[in-house]
Write an enzyme that holds these catalytic residues in place. Structure first.
Site, PDB file in Angstrom:
ATOM      1  N   THR A 146      40.485  39.311  43.980  1.00 22.55           N
ATOM      2  CA  THR A 146      41.718  39.903  43.460  1.00 22.55           C
ATOM      3  C   THR A 146      42.827  39.602  44.451  1.00 22.55           C
ATOM      4  O   THR A 146      42.799  40.068  45.591  1.00 22.55           O
ATOM      5  CB  THR A 146      41.560  41.425  43.284  1.00 22.55           C
ATOM      6  OG1 THR A 146      40.463  41.672  42.390  1.00 22.55           O
ATOM      7  CG2 THR A 146      42.827  42.045  42.714  1.00 22.55           C
ATOM      8  N   LYS A 162      44.018  40.735  35.978  1.00 23.04           N
ATOM      9  CA  LYS A 162      43.145  41.528  36.859  1.00 23.04           C
ATOM     10  C   LYS A 162      43.944  42.604  37.579  1.00 23.04           C
ATOM     11  O   LYS A 162      43.498  43.756  37.704  1.00 23.04           O
ATOM     12  CB  LYS A 162      42.450  40.621  37.883  1.00 23.04           C
ATOM     13  CG  LYS A 162      41.604  41.385  38.937  1.00 23.04           C
ATOM     14  CD  LYS A 162      40.490  42.199  38.299  1.00 23.04           C
ATOM     15  CE  LYS A 162      39.764  43.131  39.270  1.00 23.04           C
ATOM     16  NZ  LYS A 162      38.987  42.452  40.291  1.00 23.04           N
ATOM     17  N   LYS A 221      44.361  48.206  48.893  1.00 20.65           N
ATOM     18  CA  LYS A 221      44.727  46.790  48.742  1.00 20.65           C
ATOM     19  C   LYS A 221      45.200  46.477  47.325  1.00 20.65           C
ATOM     20  O   LYS A 221      46.277  45.907  47.119  1.00 20.65           O
ATOM     21  CB  LYS A 221      43.535  45.894  49.089  1.00 20.65           C
ATOM     22  CG  LYS A 221      43.757  44.403  48.800  1.00 20.65           C
ATOM     23  CD  LYS A 221      42.527  43.562  49.102  1.00 20.65           C
ATOM     24  CE  LYS A 221      41.435  43.654  48.079  1.00 20.65           C
ATOM     25  NZ  LYS A 221      41.713  42.843  46.845  1.00 20.65           N
TER      26      LYS A 221
END
Length: 302
Positions: free
Chosen positions: A103, A179, A247
């Site tokens: 990702t 995503k 994150k």
């Protein structure tokens, strides 16, 4: 075409190990590399080939699947320490496909495709979702984008690893954008689930009864059902850690900031995970975000 092509997997963590096992189960000979050599050797002992270095797995693989944590690790996989001939990019054969499953910021993925294309290499932007169990059973989801010639080589391997392989564009970026939007919802849903359970605890509601009612009512979400089970069991073993959402929600906000798009719920959820991280829960399961709420007594291990 796949019968004439070799495949490699870099990163045998919770997802990567399952993906490598799915490829092996589909009949492919799988090259693997992990910084923990004993993990790669264990996989090889059950069928497969453990490579001693990044350079070795690159030279041995026509389709190379990277399942590392983030953009920094992806750069390291491809370009090593920056010295000549360090990393995979210098050792992949022309026309090989690099499949990037991390990702990352979509802009990073777009730039990486160009860099690899300039070296005569193909690229598929292919972030993944579904968790370790679905990776192990070949039932995960892949959100992909790439050139048709890249798919022509990699598609049989993608199909061996995933129940759903979504094609979201003929160049990099589309997979990473989708995503990141998925991670927006995942992070917000976990934060909201924790807030709801915390309120129930504060109000003296039996947590098991609350879980039973919510999971059979309109307020349920997949994340409430999955993550609040961890809270009820007092099991914060990290299947996906708090810092993953520090994150990932950070990437959500970075993407939106670039086009000055407001994301009030994402911003709040990000702050909640940041608070949990700095309170000492960074490496615990992401359900540990519930620990930031004051004045509640969390369930104890039964």
């Amino acid at each position: 075409m796949s019968s004439h092509l070799s495949v490699g997997v870099i990163g045998l963590g919770a997802m990567g190990m399952g993906m490598a096992q799915s490829l092996r189960r589909a009949g492919h000979v799988v090259n693997v590399f992990d910084v923990r050599s004993e993990v790669a050797q264990k996989f090889a002992a059950e069928g497969g080939l453990a490579c001693a270095s990044l350079e070795a797995i690159a030279a041995a693989s026509d389709v190379l699947i990277s399942v590392v944590v983030n953009a920094v690790q992806t750069e390291s996989v491809l370009f090593g320490d920056g010295s000549p001939q360090s990393g995979c990019a210098h050792h992949l054969k022309p026309g090989s496909v690099f499949v990037m499953c991390s990702t990352v910021d979509p802009a990073f993925s777009v730039a990486l495709e160009k860099k690899l294309n300039d070296k005569g290499l193909l690229y598929i932007d292919a972030p993944i979702s579904g968790g370790a169990a679905k990776a192990a059973s070949g039932q995960m989801t892949m959100m992909t984008a790439g050139r048709p010639d890249a798919y022509a080589k990699a598609e049989p391997f993608l199909n061996a690893m995933a129940a759903k392989v979504y094609k979201l564009g003929d160049s990099a970026g589309g997979g990473s954008k989708v995503k990141i939007i998925n991670q927006l919802l995942a992070g917000v849903h976990i934060a909201a689930a924790a807030e709801a359970m915390a309120l129930g605890l504060r109000e003296g509601v039996d947590p098991d009864a609350l879980y039973e009612v919510i999971t059979h009512s309109a307020g349920n979400s997949w994340m409430f059902e999955n993550r609040m089970a961890h809270v009820l069991a007092a099991d914060y073993t990290p299947l996906s850690a708090v810092d993953i959402f520090v994150k990932d929600l950070g990437l959500v906000l970075d993407m939106a900031r670039a086009s000055k798009f407001p994301l009030p719920l994402s911003s709040t959820a990000h702050q909640m995970f940041m608070q949990a991280s700095t309170a000492g829960f960074a490496k615990e399961d992401d359900s540990a975000v519930i620990k930031i709420f004051p004045g509640i007594e969390l369930p104890k291990a039964k």
